[in-house]
Write a protein that holds these residues in place. Structure first.
Motif, short mmCIF file in Angstrom:
data_model
loop_
_atom_site.label_atom_id
_atom_site.label_comp_id
_atom_site.label_asym_id
_atom_site.label_seq_id
_atom_site.Cartn_x
_atom_site.Cartn_y
_atom_site.Cartn_z
N GLY A 189 3.31 10.86 0.71
CA GLY A 189 2.87 9.47 0.54
C GLY A 189 3.71 8.85 -0.56
O GLY A 189 3.76 9.36 -1.68
N LEU A 190 4.41 7.78 -0.23
CA LEU A 190 5.34 7.16 -1.18
C LEU A 190 4.80 5.81 -1.70
O LEU A 190 4.02 5.14 -1.02
N ALA A 191 5.25 5.46 -2.90
CA ALA A 191 4.92 4.16 -3.51
C ALA A 191 3.41 3.93 -3.57
O ALA A 191 2.91 2.84 -3.25
N GLY A 192 2.68 4.96 -3.96
CA GLY A 192 1.24 4.81 -4.14
C GLY A 192 0.41 5.24 -2.95
O GLY A 192 -0.82 5.33 -3.06
N GLU A 193 1.01 5.48 -1.81
CA GLU A 193 0.25 5.93 -0.65
C GLU A 193 -0.22 7.36 -0.88
O GLU A 193 0.45 8.16 -1.55
N LYS A 194 -1.39 7.71 -0.36
CA LYS A 194 -1.96 9.03 -0.62
C LYS A 194 -1.14 10.14 0.04
O LYS A 194 -0.50 9.93 1.08
N THR A 195 -1.20 11.30 -0.57
CA THR A 195 -0.49 12.47 -0.04
C THR A 195 -1.18 12.95 1.24
O THR A 195 -2.41 13.02 1.30
N LYS A 205 0.81 -1.22 0.00
CA LYS A 205 0.00 0.00 0.00
C LYS A 205 0.85 1.27 0.00
O LYS A 205 0.31 2.37 -0.08
N GLY A 206 2.15 1.09 0.13
CA GLY A 206 3.02 2.26 0.13
C GLY A 206 3.46 2.66 1.53
O GLY A 206 3.31 1.89 2.49
N SER A 207 3.98 3.84 1.63
CA SER A 207 4.52 4.31 2.92
C SER A 207 4.21 5.79 3.14
O SER A 207 4.06 6.55 2.18
N GLN A 208 4.16 6.15 4.40
CA GLN A 208 4.04 7.56 4.77
C GLN A 208 5.38 8.03 5.33
O GLN A 208 5.93 7.43 6.27
N PHE A 209 5.89 9.10 4.70
CA PHE A 209 7.19 9.64 5.13
C PHE A 209 6.99 10.98 5.82
O PHE A 209 6.19 11.80 5.37
N ARG A 210 7.75 11.19 6.91
CA ARG A 210 7.75 12.47 7.60
C ARG A 210 9.20 12.83 7.94
O ARG A 210 10.00 11.97 8.30
N TRP A 211 9.47 14.13 7.83
CA TRP A 211 10.81 14.62 8.20
C TRP A 211 10.64 15.93 8.97
O TRP A 211 9.87 16.81 8.57
N LEU A 212 11.35 16.03 10.08
CA LEU A 212 11.24 17.19 10.97
C LEU A 212 12.63 17.70 11.34
O LEU A 212 13.53 16.90 11.64
N ASN A 213 12.80 19.00 11.30
CA ASN A 213 14.08 19.60 11.67
C ASN A 213 13.82 20.89 12.46
O ASN A 213 12.98 21.70 12.07
#
Length: 314
Positions: A232-238, A137-145
């Motif tokens: 949203g990566l590899a097909g996962e929703k934004t 189903k894809g992945s959810q990516f988050r980045w915080l700085n």
């Protein structure tokens, strides 16, 4: 004696008397002429004495004026700047609570990576990344700085607060000028430090469509820049951009409050505002590190994320 002889003698006597009178007049003239230079010399000495006195008096006045000029209040004021309100920074990786980190980076709350700094009291940063892998189903990516920069007061560069104001404006400008950003929008953020701005935009990358949020805040002489993006990566929703913005703003308020707390200022409800001008400890000595702007804007660094490892894990 003949009459002729008597006449010649009388003439001689008369001529002699005339010579005597001329000699007397000449002597008188010479005496008078000699007296004039004496009078002139005396007058000159008197004049010179007065001139010297005046000159000395003038010199004294000039000296006094010069001394007064050296202590000119305006000149002294130009060399004096208000001491910086905050003298230190909190640990960058500790400005956000575990609860906040879990909300923003669910799979990376413990992935804190402290940025390098040669003066932790003036410059600090920390980043977190989260990749929630959902298989096919894809992945959810988050980045915080979170980046913190503190400015000390300096006679040459001005007060720490003034320098922070300039840097704050530059950070906002840089966040709004990220290359390839789409739908960029900026809005002020209330109840966060002395001033705060949220900049949001979309960024299309090969891994997916990213939603970027940059919140820049200033509290007295410290500028906090928080970058937060999600995709949203590899097909996962934004992810929903509004949700990301709210999360970023909440985290920015928390980080700003942490700056005040580290300097002994009670933040009350957690938001900090109008703390400049005496809050916390003061540090009037200039900081070489804080006086320099970062080589790259945190917002620009955020635009370069995520790392390629994120797409590989998906």
């Amino acid at each position: 004696m003949s009459e002729g002889s008597m006449q010649r003698r009388a003439q001689r006597d008369g001529q002699y008397e005339q010579r005597v009178r001329r000699v007397k007049r000449l002597r008188l003239a010479l005496v008078g002429a000699a007296a004039v230079p004496v009078i002139l010399v005396a007058a000159g000495c008197s004049s010179d004495s007065g001139s010297d006195s005046g000159s000395a008096s003038g010199s004294g006045d000039s000296t006094q004026q010069g001394s007064g000029g050296g202590a000119d209040p305006s000149a002294s004021a130009s060399r004096t700047v208000q001491a910086a309100a905050f003298g230190k920074l909190p640990k960058a990786c500790g400005v956000l609570s575990a609860k906040t980190l879990t909300e923003l980076v669910p799979k990376g709350a413990k992935s804190a990576k402290e940025g390098a700094s040669d003066d932790a009291a003036s410059r600090a940063s920390c980043s977190w990344s989260s990749l929630e892998n959902k298989g096919v189903k894809g992945s959810q990516f988050r980045w915080l700085n979170v980046s913190l920069l503190r400015f000390d007061s300096d006679a040459a560069r001005g007060s720490g607060e003034k320098q922070a104001q300039v840097f704050y404006a530059k950070q906002v400008q840089d966040a709004r000028a990220v290359p390839e950003a789409k739908n960029a929008a900026a809005q002020p953020l209330a109840d966060t430090g002395d001033e705060a701005t949220t900049v949001r935009y979309d960024l299309k990358k090969k891994e997916g469509a990213f939603k970027q949020q940059t919140v820049v805040t200033r509290v007295a002489n410290v500028v906090v820049t928080l970058d937060y993006n999600g995709a949203g990566l590899a097909g996962e929703k934004t992810p929903n951009a509004d949700d990301l913005v709210k999360a970023a703003q909440k985290a920015a308020k928390e980080a700003t409050a942490a700056v005040a707390s580290a300097n002994g200022v009670d933040t009350g409800s957690g938001s900090v505002g109008k703390t400049g001008g005496g809050a916390g400890t003061t540090s009037p000595s200039p900081s070489k590190t804080a006086s320099k702007s970062p080589s790259s804007s945190p917002s620009k660094a955020a635009s370069a994320s995520p790392s390629t490892s994120a797409s590989k894990k998906s």
